[in-house]
Structures are given as structure tokens and as C-alpha cells.
Design an enzyme around this catalytic site. Structure first.
Site, PDB file in Angstrom:
ATOM      1  N   HIS A   1     -22.946 -68.007  12.640  1.00  0.00           N
ATOM      2  CA  HIS A   1     -21.837 -68.959  12.552  1.00  0.00           C
ATOM      3  C   HIS A   1     -21.936 -70.088  13.574  1.00  0.00           C
ATOM      4  O   HIS A   1     -21.179 -71.053  13.504  1.00  0.00           O
ATOM      5  CB  HIS A   1     -20.480 -68.236  12.648  1.00  0.00           C
ATOM      6  CG  HIS A   1     -20.065 -67.792  14.016  1.00  0.00           C
ATOM      7  ND1 HIS A   1     -20.220 -66.501  14.469  1.00  0.00           N
ATOM      8  CD2 HIS A   1     -19.476 -68.458  15.034  1.00  0.00           C
ATOM      9  CE1 HIS A   1     -19.745 -66.393  15.687  1.00  0.00           C
ATOM     10  NE2 HIS A   1     -19.283 -67.576  16.058  1.00  0.00           N
TER      11      HIS A   1
ATOM     12  N   ASP B   1     -24.247 -61.780  11.131  1.00  0.00           N
ATOM     13  CA  ASP B   1     -23.867 -62.919  11.963  1.00  0.00           C
ATOM     14  C   ASP B   1     -24.929 -63.205  13.017  1.00  0.00           C
ATOM     15  O   ASP B   1     -24.626 -63.551  14.151  1.00  0.00           O
ATOM     16  CB  ASP B   1     -22.499 -62.715  12.627  1.00  0.00           C
ATOM     17  CG  ASP B   1     -21.950 -64.028  13.206  1.00  0.00           C
ATOM     18  OD1 ASP B   1     -22.317 -65.099  12.687  1.00  0.00           O
ATOM     19  OD2 ASP B   1     -21.174 -63.979  14.183  1.00  0.00           O
TER      20      ASP B   1
ATOM     21  N   SER C   1     -20.288 -67.718  21.780  1.00  0.00           N
ATOM     22  CA  SER C   1     -20.961 -67.084  20.647  1.00  0.00           C
ATOM     23  C   SER C   1     -22.463 -67.296  20.685  1.00  0.00           C
ATOM     24  O   SER C   1     -22.950 -68.397  20.925  1.00  0.00           O
ATOM     25  CB  SER C   1     -20.435 -67.657  19.337  1.00  0.00           C
ATOM     26  OG  SER C   1     -19.250 -67.038  18.951  1.00  0.00           O
TER      27      SER C   1
END
Length: 413
Positions: A123, A153, A227
Site C-alpha cells: 500500500h 501487503d 509503513s
């Protein structure tokens, strides 16, 4: 960083060191070679440093060896050269929150090979145009190749660089302990805050929250932009890649990371096939109520759909119940996904099932997943988001690493 919906809350060699007693690394239970001399237990200080992730210095003047008191600074110093920032323009074409007129989004990545391969979150790079990777020494690189796997992910990007310092991925998350100290390194909020470090402890293991695989929970502070960055133990090993968090009024420091074994599994698939070729049962499965709410359970999974010819050939039908795969009990979709990481499409497994009230064994040839796992994750997130309200205590969903950058960053673009 993906934030999770309400449903996820419910599911959601050197000198010798003399020590008294048994020699070993307390934090990991590592057994070290030792000798007993005059009642004292002696171990090699190099082995101690390796086991504990410490460093030290020998003072020949007074014959003493001093271990470093705080390991976190050394861990950050050692790992930071392997951490990069990733920034680009959002493909939405909309002005990002916070008034960033440059419409930028950013995240973090971890160098895994000296020749420029970097692992991050899927993402982070989804919808990111003209992306630039900035290494810890301030050099900027364009991305020349990439692979992405939304199910886990995880993604990999390639930059044209050499002699980079790769991070060490931990061998197995099975050695982790709840309460073990960990460090997160990343690019929170603003791209100018690259290589920021926070520390905390492992809060929980084997968490099943809005994901296809088990996650590590920690109370290490992670924020938008973290992230794709590493969660590191005090040996300097990457035990996980930060991927999501809970975010709401009254909820603090609940972050989740993809364990190193899943990271290795996906990376190996990328390098071999250029994609992740997952084995699949070819079945739609429904979890029991106990599994959905997170209660301990051995309830079987109910077959709701047949999606492969091999499942039809195995005489499996809707309404059947699945208890185990090759003798291993499964009670949730994540149990199935974790177990199937060890298999390839085309292999045969034995299923223990109940059909029409009878317990039977079925031989099933595994098919290749064609997006069913990702669809099930998305369905779970949508269900969690549909009943969100603005009241205190509710979990507000969003993705972190492709979230807005609050300030424009100087990247040479």
C-alpha cells in the site's frame, strides 16, 4: 499505515566474562558454551554480545569489560543505513489532507540486497507516481522495477545502486517473546523526519486482524509514513515490516507488523516467479462465531463455495465442514493461509472433513489462488467500516503509508 475498522477490534573473539549461575541469554533463552573455573561460570564475551545484541569494551589497565548499558542507540545506528524513505505523487489527483499542495505521499522501505532491492508495503507503492527512494545518506534514486502483493501487503522495489547495506531478517518469529524490547525505524508524518526511531515492546504474537497472515503486535509508536519500515529486535534483526495500526480517540500504541517468515516467503516468490503463487484449497470457507470474535476454538470451517475443479473431483460440496489439513487443525481462514505457505499449487493434501454427518478424509489437489484471499480481506475491511461512527472509542480506518505528507520534502524532484 493501514488503520483498521471496528470489526478488527472484535476479531481484529574477545575477552572472557565471568558470571555466577547458568550462562545464557535471558531475553532469548540462548544456550552458550561455558566453562566452570573455581566455582565461576565463564562464557566468551563475543558469544554474549551476539546473543544479546550488545557491545562492550575491555580495559586492560584494570582488567574489566564494560557492556553497553543501553542497546537501543547501537541498534538504531546499525540498522538505519538499511532504511530508506519512499516518496511520490498520489495518483488520486486530489489535494491531500493537511494542505499539501504538492499532492505527495510517502512511506518507508528496508534494503534487503546490496544491489538495490528494497522491501516495503504494497500500500506504500500503490498509486504512487514518479516515486523516489532516498537512502539514509541523502542520495535519491528512481525506482527501476517493482513487485507488489496486496494479499500480504508486501512489495519490492529496485533502485540502480550498489554496495548498499542490507538489513538482517530474523530467522523465525517463534523465538519472539511478549515483552521483548523492539525498535521501529521509519519516516513518520513528514518526509523530513526520515530515520526516526521509537522503541517499545512486543505486545502480542500471532494476531489475526484484517490480514491474510498472522501479525506481530507492539506498542512501539508508529505513525503515517512508518509503513514498510522495520520492527527490529535488540540483536539488530528485522523481525517484521510495519503495516497497520489502530487509530481512534482512546486507543494508543497498537501497531502491527508482518513477521519475518512471511516477508521471506513473499520475497522468495517474487524473485522466483515475479509474483506470489499461492496454493489454494479452491473453497470458500466460513469461520465459526467463536473464531470471528477471537475466542479459543477448534470449531471447523464451513464450506460456502466451490471454486476449483479439483475440489469438485474430491467430492467436496457446500455445507461440508473442514477440521484439518494434513493432520493440522484449522479453525480460521488465517490458520489455512499460514499452513498453505508450505505448499505449492499442484501438491496433494489430505483433508479431514464432515459431510452429511459423517467424518471423512478427502484427497485434494491444491489449485492456485486467483484473488479469493484478497477479496475476503477486502470484504472483512468493508464490513468493519460500514458501521463506523464518529463517537469516541471507534476505530477510524485509513491507510498510513500512502497518506498525506504534511510538508513538502526536498527530494531532488
Amino acid at each position: 499505515m493501514r488503520k483498521m475498522g471496528k470489526r478488527a477490534v472484535i476479531l481484529a573473539l574477545g575477552s572472557a566474562l565471568c558470571v555466577s549461575g547458568t550462562a545464557g541469554a535471558a531475553s532469548s533463552g540462548t544456550a552458550l558454551k561455558a566453562k566452570v573455573i573455581n566455582g565461576g561460570v565463564y562464557v566468551n564475551v563475543g558469544d554474549v554480545n551476539k546473543a544479546l545484541g550488545t557491545s562492550g569494551a575491555y580495559n586492560s589497565a584494570n582488567g574489566t569489560y564494560t557492556l553497553s548499558a543501553d542497546r537501543v542507540p547501537q541498534v538504531v545506528k546499525n540498522v538505519s543505513p538499511s532504511v530508506v524513505g519512499i516518496i511520490g505523487r498520489s495518483a488520486t489527483g486530489q489535494t491531500v489532507a493537511g494542505g499539501d499542495r504538492y499532492n505527495l505521499a510517502h512511506g518507508t522501505g528496508v534494503i534487503i540486497r546490496t544491489d538495490g532491492w528494497i522491501v516495503t508495503n504494497a500500500h506504500v507503492i500503490e498509486g504512487l507516481n514518479d516515486a523516489v527512494v532516498v537512502t539514509s545518506d541523502g542520495k535519491s534514486y528512481s525506482i527501476t522495477d517493482s513487485y507488489s502483493d496486496p494479499v500480504s501487503d508486501l512489495a519490492m522495489v529496485k533502485i540502480k545502486a550498489s554496495s548498499l547495506k542490507p538489513a538482517a531478517l530474523a530467522g523465525s518469529p517463534n523465538n519472539l517473546q511478549v515483552g521483548e524490547q523492539v525498535v521501529a525505524i521509519g519516516t513518520p508524518i513528514s518526509f523530513s523526519l526520515r530515520n526516526s526511531a521509537t522503541s517499545g515492546v512486543v505486545s502480542g504474537l500471532n494476531r489475526g486482524v484484517n490480514a491474510a497472515y498472522r501479525l506481530i503486535q507492539s506498542d512501539t509508536a508508529i505513525n503515517p509514513g512508518n509503513s514498510g519500515g522495520p520492527l527490529v529486535n535488540l540483536k539488530g534483526e528485522v523481525i517484521g515490516i510495519n503495516t497497520m495500526k489502530f487509530s481512534a480517540v482512546g486507543i494508543e500504541n497498537m501497531g502491527f507488523s508482518i513477521p519475518s517468515d512471511t516477508v521471506k516467503y513473499v520475497i522468495a516468490q517474487f524473485f522466483k516467479y515475479g509474483e506470489v503463487r499461492r496454493a489454494s484449497l479452491g473453497l470458500g470457507l466460513e469461520e465459526s462465531w467463536s473464531a470471528i470474535v477471537g475466542l479459543p476454538t477448534e470449531d471447523p470451517l464451513k464450506v460456502t463455495k466451490i471454486t476449483s475443479a479439483s475440489a469438485v473431483q474430491a467430492k467436496i460440496k457446500e455445507g461440508d465442514e473442514l477440521y484439518s489439513i494434513n493432520g493440522k487443525r484449522v479453525a480460521s481462514a488465517i490458520d489455512v493461509n499460514e499452513l498453505l505457505k508450505s505448499y505449492q499449487p499442484g501438491q496433494t493434501v489430505s483433508l479431514l472433513m464432515q459431510t452429511d454427518g459423517d467424518i471423512v478424509k478427502r484427497k485434494l489437489v491444491l489449485s492456485q489462488d486467483n484473488g479469493e484471499i484478497y477479496e475476503s480481506i477486502q470484504a472483512g475491511e468493508d464490513a468493519g467500516d460500514s458501521d463506523e461512527s464518529a463517537g469516541d472509542g471507534n476505530v477510524v480506518p485509513s491507510k498510513e503509508a500512502s497518506e498525506s505528507v504534511q510538508e513538502a520534502a526536498a527530494t531532488g524532484k
